[in-house]
Design a protein around this motif. Structure first.
Motif, PDB file in Angstrom:
ATOM      1  N   ASP A 555       0.870  -1.182   0.000  1.00  0.00           N
ATOM      2  CA  ASP A 555       0.000   0.000   0.000  1.00  0.00           C
ATOM      3  C   ASP A 555       0.903   1.226   0.000  1.00  0.00           C
ATOM      4  N   TRP A 556       0.678   2.114  -0.959  1.00  0.00           N
ATOM      5  CA  TRP A 556       1.491   3.331  -1.048  1.00  0.00           C
ATOM      6  C   TRP A 556       0.567   4.530  -1.230  1.00  0.00           C
ATOM      7  N   SER A 557       0.892   5.613  -0.534  1.00  0.00           N
ATOM      8  CA  SER A 557       0.116   6.843  -0.707  1.00  0.00           C
ATOM      9  C   SER A 557       1.023   8.042  -0.509  1.00  0.00           C
ATOM     10  N   ARG A 558       0.665   9.116  -1.177  1.00  0.00           N
ATOM     11  CA  ARG A 558       1.390  10.368  -0.989  1.00  0.00           C
ATOM     12  C   ARG A 558       0.407  11.524  -1.118  1.00  0.00           C
ATOM     13  N   TYR A 559       0.337  12.311  -0.060  1.00  0.00           N
ATOM     14  CA  TYR A 559      -0.560  13.461   0.002  1.00  0.00           C
ATOM     15  C   TYR A 559       0.294  14.715   0.033  1.00  0.00           C
ATOM     16  N   GLN A 560       0.068  15.610  -0.944  1.00  0.00           N
ATOM     17  CA  GLN A 560       0.872  16.827  -1.057  1.00  0.00           C
ATOM     18  C   GLN A 560      -0.029  18.050  -1.181  1.00  0.00           C
ATOM     19  N   THR A 561       0.479  19.127  -0.633  1.00  0.00           N
ATOM     20  CA  THR A 561      -0.189  20.414  -0.834  1.00  0.00           C
ATOM     21  C   THR A 561       0.849  21.445  -1.251  1.00  0.00           C
ATOM     22  N   SER A 562       0.423  22.412  -2.018  1.00  0.00           N
ATOM     23  CA  SER A 562       1.286  23.511  -2.424  1.00  0.00           C
ATOM     24  C   SER A 562       0.448  24.789  -2.390  1.00  0.00           C
ATOM     25  N   THR A 563       0.877  25.750  -1.565  1.00  0.00           N
ATOM     26  CA  THR A 563       0.104  26.984  -1.361  1.00  0.00           C
ATOM     27  C   THR A 563       0.893  28.183  -1.871  1.00  0.00           C
ATOM     28  N   ARG A 564       0.254  29.033  -2.636  1.00  0.00           N
ATOM     29  CA  ARG A 564       0.839  30.287  -3.107  1.00  0.00           C
ATOM     30  C   ARG A 564       0.472  31.401  -2.140  1.00  0.00           C
ATOM     31  N   TYR A 565       1.497  32.109  -1.629  1.00  0.00           N
ATOM     32  CA  TYR A 565       1.225  33.206  -0.705  1.00  0.00           C
ATOM     33  C   TYR A 565       0.442  34.336  -1.388  1.00  0.00           C
ATOM     34  N   SER A 566       0.747  34.603  -2.658  1.00  0.00           N
ATOM     35  CA  SER A 566       0.151  35.752  -3.342  1.00  0.00           C
ATOM     36  C   SER A 566      -1.356  35.616  -3.520  1.00  0.00           C
ATOM     37  N   THR A 567      -1.826  34.397  -3.704  1.00  0.00           N
ATOM     38  CA  THR A 567      -3.261  34.185  -3.934  1.00  0.00           C
ATOM     39  C   THR A 567      -3.936  33.411  -2.822  1.00  0.00           C
ATOM     40  N   GLY A 568      -3.169  32.732  -2.036  1.00  0.00           N
ATOM     41  CA  GLY A 568      -3.739  31.879  -1.009  1.00  0.00           C
ATOM     42  C   GLY A 568      -4.296  30.586  -1.544  1.00  0.00           C
ATOM     43  N   ALA A 569      -4.167  30.356  -2.854  1.00  0.00           N
ATOM     44  CA  ALA A 569      -4.699  29.142  -3.456  1.00  0.00           C
ATOM     45  C   ALA A 569      -3.807  27.946  -3.091  1.00  0.00           C
ATOM     46  N   THR A 570      -4.456  26.845  -2.788  1.00  0.00           N
ATOM     47  CA  THR A 570      -3.752  25.624  -2.419  1.00  0.00           C
ATOM     48  C   THR A 570      -4.056  24.521  -3.427  1.00  0.00           C
ATOM     49  N   THR A 571      -2.989  23.933  -3.955  1.00  0.00           N
ATOM     50  CA  THR A 571      -3.124  22.789  -4.857  1.00  0.00           C
ATOM     51  C   THR A 571      -2.894  21.512  -4.063  1.00  0.00           C
ATOM     52  N   ILE A 572      -3.818  20.578  -4.186  1.00  0.00           N
ATOM     53  CA  ILE A 572      -3.731  19.323  -3.438  1.00  0.00           C
ATOM     54  C   ILE A 572      -3.540  18.169  -4.417  1.00  0.00           C
ATOM     55  N   THR A 573      -2.547  17.333  -4.124  1.00  0.00           N
ATOM     56  CA  THR A 573      -2.329  16.117  -4.905  1.00  0.00           C
ATOM     57  C   THR A 573      -2.418  14.928  -3.955  1.00  0.00           C
ATOM     58  N   ASP A 574      -3.340  14.055  -4.221  1.00  0.00           N
ATOM     59  CA  ASP A 574      -3.540  12.876  -3.363  1.00  0.00           C
ATOM     60  C   ASP A 574      -3.446  11.636  -4.247  1.00  0.00           C
ATOM     61  N   ARG A 575      -2.327  10.936  -4.131  1.00  0.00           N
ATOM     62  CA  ARG A 575      -2.102   9.756  -4.959  1.00  0.00           C
ATOM     63  C   ARG A 575      -1.956   8.531  -4.079  1.00  0.00           C
ATOM     64  N   GLY A 576      -2.288   7.384  -4.605  1.00  0.00           N
ATOM     65  CA  GLY A 576      -2.141   6.172  -3.822  1.00  0.00           C
ATOM     66  C   GLY A 576      -2.356   4.925  -4.652  1.00  0.00           C
ATOM     67  N   GLU A 577      -1.751   3.845  -4.204  1.00  0.00           N
ATOM     68  CA  GLU A 577      -1.927   2.522  -4.799  1.00  0.00           C
ATOM     69  C   GLU A 577      -2.132   1.547  -3.646  1.00  0.00           C
ATOM     70  N   THR A 578      -3.166   0.717  -3.737  1.00  0.00           N
ATOM     71  CA  THR A 578      -3.523  -0.172  -2.636  1.00  0.00           C
ATOM     72  C   THR A 578      -3.570  -1.622  -3.112  1.00  0.00           C
ATOM     73  N   GLY A 579      -3.028  -2.499  -2.272  1.00  0.00           N
ATOM     74  CA  GLY A 579      -3.122  -3.927  -2.539  1.00  0.00           C
ATOM     75  C   GLY A 579      -2.328  -4.402  -3.739  1.00  0.00           C
ATOM     76  N   GLU A 580      -1.283  -3.682  -4.105  1.00  0.00           N
ATOM     77  CA  GLU A 580      -0.449  -4.092  -5.225  1.00  0.00           C
ATOM     78  C   GLU A 580       0.385  -5.313  -4.807  1.00  0.00           C
ATOM     79  N   VAL A 581       0.335  -6.385  -5.591  1.00  0.00           N
ATOM     80  CA  VAL A 581       1.038  -7.627  -5.269  1.00  0.00           C
ATOM     81  C   VAL A 581       2.262  -7.766  -6.165  1.00  0.00           C
ATOM     82  N   ILE A 582       3.409  -7.948  -5.555  1.00  0.00           N
ATOM     83  CA  ILE A 582       4.656  -8.148  -6.293  1.00  0.00           C
ATOM     84  C   ILE A 582       5.117  -9.575  -6.045  1.00  0.00           C
TER      85      ILE A 582
END
Length: 816
Positions: A555-582
């Protein structure tokens, strides 16, 4: 019991794993025929001292490796019988030697139980002992260029011959012989690995390649280091604290959960020793190189149940490149405690600093504005004085190991690692100079900084079980890892009110333009989690055949945010992979006493932090990896040989786009699917003859896209790496000489410069030499010459970043 005619070799690799002999408390009278011999044995690790004694007396030797590992013997010289010499070498060690004809067995002095003969008795009644000695991968004090066990491909602790994948090991002796103090130096000497160095050490423009793929799997004591989008930070590791480096080429999903078909690099820490030992080294060399190391290990209580080790290193150096200065520091402390006869605690901490000023991610432009090639001096720097790189690491760890029975063992490892990096980027690789005026070159400028923290927990159970009258091996466990950080965002590569132009590159001293105003324009956070569980089974249906099967669920996940001070806008990236069998499948068949054939298969799954030119993240890499090979083990595993052919198919392979960046300033990549890589490798490592160590490897790799066009033309297809050393005991207290060569075929990039021409670095070879002379039993002088023939070459193609010219390092070693 199998006996071998002893040859002078590192004793830990010359040992057998089972023995059956009488035990004795005190020395027995010398048997008939054991006449006095003129001996000269220096103070050194006990393994090597016994090795020298066996060579000078022509005796056979049987011993468990664990008995002599980490012990030191005094100097012994003069006309002595083998019995007298053995008594002196083993004095105070808690070991005793039993001589039967020409066979010597070294074992522990038994402790009489209640009701047995009193302490003053000279012998005990005969006791027959059959013990399967536990294999150890430790290489310190063995003097060897190979090891008896590796645990990076599977968790079963198999020998190199038993492992159905290509494995290379750079041992402690190899690192000391060649003066390999930094991980990139180790990589440069490892068969099958290529360091495509496009900038100063630690640059993110210097990826490591194996089998045509970038290496992004770094481990410490088997625990994967999660990179959070910046795996190159793990390249700046100092080697003083490590016993060895294990490299498994090919996919390593079984051990890591995720991984490319390139390679996994596993750094194995030094352990405390059973007896006191100390090592101090001072070193000086070209370009104001100065380095000092201290390594102390000792029991911490009377019984020796608690042992400790402290390693410290400091290094300052300039460079063959103007303005580049580096400062490196390391402090490592560890304690090992036997809590009970079956339970052991291993805990410690380490701190590493790697700081550089005048630091550049690349070299000067390779082409003039008219499309013709430039020709800079090797010392010409692309960095202004204000550019720097700071990388600091702190790691705290604890491992608890409990032996449930002779066959079953439990282990839990907890680690917290905090990495800090702050890099102010500046390098004059942009544009192209006008030949007549020197105008036209620009500086790339930017900054990135963060403080990732990784918390890991690794749980593992290994054991053996009986089925259908045979013994089989099994391992299962789980790993949980979380890496998080908060970091500022900067305006990278372009800056308001700042010109990146250099007026005249011919007279440029780095001072103009000055550092740009690069304020933080936002903030970013990241939370990356990698959790997995695995099971591995090794069945032995016959003595000659071993079948391996395993799988890891991820199970892998990565949650990221990026906020611009000038606008206050926040970009959210939520990625993940679950139950991957190797899955993982392997088979090893023993052809005869020395040779085995093997086959293995695993799938490929790697979530990627690479960005496309539009800023989107690439989809996970997927594919399959196959390998067929043959392995040989000789001289009781003191010499290992292997040859393999492999093939991997992969989708979503990231290919860097030169001089193209994603919106966040990171390198931009293109995703290529339907890629395939195939090739073959050959390697030999270990002791060829008494005192003669060798490591040699040849690799050929071909990577193509789905249309059969060649990929990664800037990575060599063929590499040859050879290093050998020979110890001449008869010169003074011992002289060791060695040398090696590193060769690669031509590399190139098309469509370079204004003329859209091909930039080619022809095939080249680099020759290195070393020598170590023992002045006394405890003091030695060393010398290493790199690039003996002063070969001029580019480390990569695309800019003018040259390889290191001829250089010299001399050192003084004191061991006590």
């Amino acid at each position: 019991m199998r006996r071998h005619r002893f040859r002078p070799a590192p004793l830990a690799l010359a040992a057998v794993l089972a023995f059956s002999v009488p035990l004795a408390v005190h020395a027995q009278p010398a048997p008939a025929g054991q006449a006095a011999v003129q001996l000269s044995i220096a103070s050194q690790p006990l393994a090597q001292a016994l090795n020298d004694l066996a060579r000078q007396t022509r005796l056979e030797l049987i011993v468990q490796p664990s008995l002599v590992a980490g012990r030191t013997a005094p100097a012994v010289a003069g006309l002595l019988t083998p019995r007298e010499a053995l008594d002196r070498l083993l004095a105070g060690s808690g070991l005793v030697a039993v001589i039967e004809g020409t066979v010597v067995t070294v074992q522990r002095i038994p402790v009489p139980a209640a009701g047995t003969a009193p302490a003053g008795s000279t012998t005990l009644s005969e006791v027959r002992v059959t013990a399967a000695g536990e294999r150890s991968g430790l290489t310190e004090n063995t003097g060897s260029y190979t090891t008896r066990q590796a645990g990076t491909a599977t968790p079963l602790g198999l020998s190199l011959r038993e492992t159905p994948q290509s494995v290379s090991v750079i041992t402690r002796q190899r690192m000391e012989d060649q003066g390999l103090t930094q991980l990139p130096e180790v990589v440069a000497q490892t068969p099958g690995l290529v360091l495509r160095q496009g900038g100063n050490q630690g640059s993110d423009s210097s990826p490591i390649y194996s089998r045509g793929f970038t290496v992004n799997t770094y481990m410490v004591d088997g625990v994967r280091q999660t990179d959070s989008n910046y795996s190159s930070i793990f390249q700046t590791n100092d080697m003083a604290m490590f016993d060895r480096v294990e490299v498994v080429r090919g996919a390593s999903g079984l051990m890591n959960g995720v991984g490319t078909p390139g390679a996994a690099i596993n750094l194995i820490r030094k352990r405390p020793t059973a007896d006191f030992q100390g090592h101090v080294r001072a070193e000086a060399g070209s370009w104001n190189h100065a380095r000092a190391e201290v390594d102390l290990s000792s029991p911490l209580n009377a019984s020796g149940s608690v042992r400790g080790r402290l390693v410290a290193a400091a290094q300052d150096n300039d460079s063959y490149i103007d303005r580049l200065k580096e400062r490196k520091k390391l402090l490592y402390g560890v304690v090992e405690a036997d809590l009970t006869p079956d339970t052991q605690l291993f805990a410690g901490a380490s701190v590493q600093h790697h700081d550089a000023t005048g630091h550049a991610r690349g070299g000067l432009p390779a082409f003039y504005a008219d499309g013709t090639r430039t020709a800079w001096a090797r010392s010409a720097s692309a960095a202004p004085p204000w550019a720097y790189s700071q990388r600091h690491y702190t790691s705290v760890f604890a491992a608890l190991e409990h032996r449930v029975s002779d066959d079953w063992k439990l282990k839990a490892t907890a680690t917290r690692t905090t990495s800090f990096y702050d890099e102010l980027i500046g390098y004059a690789s942009g544009g192209a100079p006008v030949r007549e005026t020197g105008a036209g070159v620009t500086i790339w400028a930017g900054r990135w900084t963060a403080k990732p923290r990784q918390d890991s927990l690794d749980l593992q159970t290994t054991g053996r079980f009986d089925l259908l009258g045979r013994k089989h091996d099994i391992a299962f466990g789980a790993q949980l890892s979380r890496t998080s950080y908060r970091a500022p965002n900067y305006t990278n590569w372009t800056h308001a009110g700042w010109s990146s132009a250099i007026a005249n590159i011919y007279t440029w001293d780095g001072t103009s333009p000055a550092e740009p105003n690069n304020p933080s324009i936002g903030r970013a956070t990241s939370d990356e989690r990698l959790n997995s569980a695995y099971a591995t089974l090794r069945l032995k249906p016959t003595d000659a055949l071993a079948l391996l099967a395993g799988a890891r669920v991820v199970d892998w996940s990565r949650y990221q945010t990026s906020t611009r001070y000038s606008t206050g806008a926040t970009t959210i990236t939520d990625r993940g992979e679950t139950g991957e069998v190797i899955p993982y499948l392997g088979a090893v068949y023993d052809i005869d006493r020395n040779w085995s054939a093997y086959a293995s298969y695993t799938s490929i799954f790697t979530p990627q932090n690479l960005r496309l030119a539009n800023g989107d993240y690439m989809d996970p890499q997927t594919g399959d990896s196959f390998e067929l090979g043959i392995k040989g083990a000789f001289l009781n595993d003191r010499l290992n040989a292997s040859a393999a052919v492999y093939k991997a198919r992969q989708d979503n392979l990231g290919i860097a786009i030169p001089n193209v960046f994603a919106p966040d300033g990171s390198q931009a990549y293109q995703a290529v699917s339907g890629t395939s890589t195939r090739g073959f490798e050959m390697e030999v490592s270990g002791e060829v003859q008494p005192g003669w160590q060798v490591s040699a490897g040849f690799s050929r790799n071909m990577t193509r896209d789905r249309l059969r066009a060649r990929l990664n033309t800037d990575v060599p297809q063929n590499t040859l790496k050879l290093f050998t050393s020979y110890r001449i005991a008869g010169i003074g207290k011992g002289l060791t000489v060695g040398g090696g060569v590193r060769w690669q075929n031509a590399i190139y990039l098309d469509n370079q410069g204004a003329a859209r021409t091909r930039f080619t670095q022809p095939a080249y070879a680099v020759v290195d030499l070393m020598a170590r002379y023992a002045v006394t039993d405890t003091v030695a002088v060393t010398a290493n010459i790199g690039n003996l023939l002063d070969k001029v070459y580019y480390n990569t193609v695309g800019n003018s970043y040259y390889g290191t010219p001829r250089h010299l390092r001399v050192g003084l070693d004191v061991r006590f």
